[in-house]
Design a protein around this motif. Structure first.
Motif, PDB file in Angstrom:
ATOM      1  N   LYS A  36      57.902  32.308  44.209  1.00 59.49           N
ATOM      2  CA  LYS A  36      57.165  31.325  45.000  1.00 59.49           C
ATOM      3  C   LYS A  36      56.718  31.956  46.312  1.00 59.49           C
ATOM      4  O   LYS A  36      57.473  32.706  46.938  1.00 59.49           O
ATOM      5  N   LYS A  37      55.465  31.662  46.731  1.00 55.14           N
ATOM      6  CA  LYS A  37      54.932  32.183  47.978  1.00 55.14           C
ATOM      7  C   LYS A  37      53.959  31.176  48.563  1.00 55.14           C
ATOM      8  O   LYS A  37      53.530  30.247  47.886  1.00 55.14           O
ATOM      9  N   MET A  38      53.618  31.345  49.826  1.00 57.46           N
ATOM     10  CA  MET A  38      52.633  30.491  50.470  1.00 57.46           C
ATOM     11  C   MET A  38      51.252  30.864  49.940  1.00 57.46           C
ATOM     12  O   MET A  38      50.985  32.042  49.680  1.00 57.46           O
ATOM     13  N   PRO A  39      50.349  29.902  49.759  1.00 61.33           N
ATOM     14  CA  PRO A  39      49.018  30.238  49.261  1.00 61.33           C
ATOM     15  C   PRO A  39      48.222  31.039  50.288  1.00 61.33           C
ATOM     16  O   PRO A  39      48.381  30.853  51.491  1.00 61.33           O
ATOM     17  N   HIS A  40      47.384  31.939  49.820  1.00 62.51           N
ATOM     18  CA  HIS A  40      46.512  32.788  50.634  1.00 62.51           C
ATOM     19  C   HIS A  40      47.304  33.709  51.550  1.00 62.51           C
ATOM     20  O   HIS A  40      46.874  34.029  52.653  1.00 62.51           O
ATOM     21  N   ARG A  41      48.476  34.144  51.104  1.00 64.73           N
ATOM     22  CA  ARG A  41      49.305  35.066  51.859  1.00 64.73           C
ATOM     23  C   ARG A  41      49.744  36.194  50.933  1.00 64.73           C
ATOM     24  O   ARG A  41      49.787  36.037  49.721  1.00 64.73           O
ATOM     25  N   VAL A  42      50.120  37.330  51.511  1.00 64.30           N
ATOM     26  CA  VAL A  42      50.673  38.444  50.743  1.00 64.30           C
ATOM     27  C   VAL A  42      52.051  38.030  50.249  1.00 64.30           C
ATOM     28  O   VAL A  42      52.826  37.407  50.979  1.00 64.30           O
ATOM     29  N   CYS A  43      52.357  38.366  49.006  1.00 69.10           N
ATOM     30  CA  CYS A  43      53.664  38.029  48.442  1.00 69.10           C
ATOM     31  C   CYS A  43      54.736  38.843  49.163  1.00 69.10           C
ATOM     32  O   CYS A  43      54.652  40.074  49.220  1.00 69.10           O
ATOM     33  N   PRO A  44      55.767  38.200  49.727  1.00 70.01           N
ATOM     34  CA  PRO A  44      56.794  38.956  50.449  1.00 70.01           C
ATOM     35  C   PRO A  44      57.698  39.768  49.514  1.00 70.01           C
ATOM     36  O   PRO A  44      58.355  40.704  49.965  1.00 70.01           O
ATOM     37  N   ASP A  45      57.733  39.438  48.221  1.00 70.89           N
ATOM     38  CA  ASP A  45      58.618  40.150  47.303  1.00 70.89           C
ATOM     39  C   ASP A  45      57.979  41.411  46.739  1.00 70.89           C
ATOM     40  O   ASP A  45      58.597  42.473  46.725  1.00 70.89           O
ATOM     41  N   CYS A  46      56.729  41.317  46.262  1.00 72.69           N
ATOM     42  CA  CYS A  46      56.109  42.481  45.616  1.00 72.69           C
ATOM     43  C   CYS A  46      54.991  43.101  46.442  1.00 72.69           C
ATOM     44  O   CYS A  46      54.554  44.213  46.149  1.00 72.69           O
ATOM     45  N   GLY A  47      54.472  42.412  47.451  1.00 75.11           N
ATOM     46  CA  GLY A  47      53.438  42.980  48.313  1.00 75.11           C
ATOM     47  C   GLY A  47      52.034  42.899  47.752  1.00 75.11           C
ATOM     48  O   GLY A  47      51.130  43.540  48.262  1.00 75.11           O
ATOM     49  N   HIS A  48      51.796  42.091  46.720  1.00 68.82           N
ATOM     50  CA  HIS A  48      50.471  41.952  46.128  1.00 68.82           C
ATOM     51  C   HIS A  48      49.691  40.826  46.782  1.00 68.82           C
ATOM     52  O   HIS A  48      50.267  39.835  47.228  1.00 68.82           O
ATOM     53  N   TYR A  49      48.368  40.991  46.848  1.00 66.56           N
ATOM     54  CA  TYR A  49      47.468  39.919  47.259  1.00 66.56           C
ATOM     55  C   TYR A  49      46.170  40.125  46.514  1.00 66.56           C
ATOM     56  O   TYR A  49      45.587  41.209  46.546  1.00 66.56           O
ATOM     57  N   ASN A  50      45.713  39.103  45.809  1.00 64.41           N
ATOM     58  CA  ASN A  50      44.455  39.126  45.061  1.00 64.41           C
ATOM     59  C   ASN A  50      44.432  40.252  44.028  1.00 64.41           C
ATOM     60  O   ASN A  50      43.426  40.898  43.818  1.00 64.41           O
ATOM     61  N   GLY A  51      45.580  40.504  43.391  1.00 61.04           N
ATOM     62  CA  GLY A  51      45.666  41.498  42.332  1.00 61.04           C
ATOM     63  C   GLY A  51      45.806  42.920  42.799  1.00 61.04           C
ATOM     64  O   GLY A  51      45.802  43.834  41.982  1.00 61.04           O
ATOM     65  N   LYS A  52      45.911  43.160  44.114  1.00 57.18           N
ATOM     66  CA  LYS A  52      46.029  44.528  44.640  1.00 57.18           C
ATOM     67  C   LYS A  52      47.306  44.652  45.476  1.00 57.18           C
ATOM     68  O   LYS A  52      47.755  43.681  46.080  1.00 57.18           O
ATOM     69  N   VAL A  53      47.864  45.862  45.503  1.00 59.09           N
ATOM     70  CA  VAL A  53      49.030  46.118  46.356  1.00 59.09           C
ATOM     71  C   VAL A  53      48.511  46.284  47.781  1.00 59.09           C
ATOM     72  O   VAL A  53      47.712  47.179  48.069  1.00 59.09           O
ATOM     73  N   VAL A  54      48.952  45.421  48.669  1.00 59.99           N
ATOM     74  CA  VAL A  54      48.504  45.453  50.052  1.00 59.99           C
ATOM     75  C   VAL A  54      49.592  46.006  50.946  1.00 59.99           C
ATOM     76  O   VAL A  54      49.343  46.797  51.849  1.00 59.99           O
ATOM     77  N   VAL A  55      50.832  45.597  50.679  1.00 62.01           N
ATOM     78  CA  VAL A  55      51.976  46.026  51.482  1.00 62.01           C
ATOM     79  C   VAL A  55      52.948  46.698  50.548  1.00 62.01           C
ATOM     80  O   VAL A  55      53.257  46.180  49.467  1.00 62.01           O
ATOM     81  N   ALA A  56      53.465  47.863  50.949  1.00 61.71           N
ATOM     82  CA  ALA A  56      54.447  48.548  50.135  1.00 61.71           C
ATOM     83  C   ALA A  56      55.754  47.773  50.194  1.00 61.71           C
ATOM     84  O   ALA A  56      56.289  47.511  51.271  1.00 61.71           O
ATOM     85  N   ALA A  57      56.286  47.376  49.038  1.00 59.50           N
ATOM     86  CA  ALA A  57      57.531  46.624  48.978  1.00 59.50           C
ATOM     87  C   ALA A  57      58.713  47.585  49.124  1.00 59.50           C
ATOM     88  O   ALA A  57      58.661  48.741  48.691  1.00 59.50           O
ATOM     89  N   GLU A  58      59.762  47.071  49.750  1.00 57.91           N
ATOM     90  CA  GLU A  58      60.955  47.909  49.939  1.00 57.91           C
ATOM     91  C   GLU A  58      61.729  48.043  48.655  1.00 57.91           C
ATOM     92  O   GLU A  58      61.930  47.157  47.912  1.00 57.91           O
TER      93      GLU A  58
END
Length: 58
Positions: A36-58
């Motif tokens: 579960k994540k907030m809409p229109h935000r980067v996923c805090p668990d995997c770091g994906h947004y709009n099908g792309k990796v935006v943030v490297a997950a730990e």
């Protein structure tokens, strides 16, 4: 200046002040990790947004 003609009872006065409850934010499911994540935000668990990796997950 407006002046009340009659005294307002405590029940009528306090009825207006009862809007203190908060609502739960709408959560959506991440399409990659299904957490579960907030809409229109980067996923805090995997770091994906709009099908792309935006943030490297730990």
């Amino acid at each position: 200046m407006a002046v009340p003609k009659r005294k307002m009872s405590k029940a009528r006065r306090d009825k207006r002040r009862a809007n203190w409850k908060l609502t739960i934010p709408g959560l959506v499911e991440c399409p990659q990790c299904h957490e579960k994540k907030m809409p229109h935000r980067v996923c805090p668990d995997c770091g994906h947004y709009n099908g792309k990796v935006v943030v490297a997950a730990e």
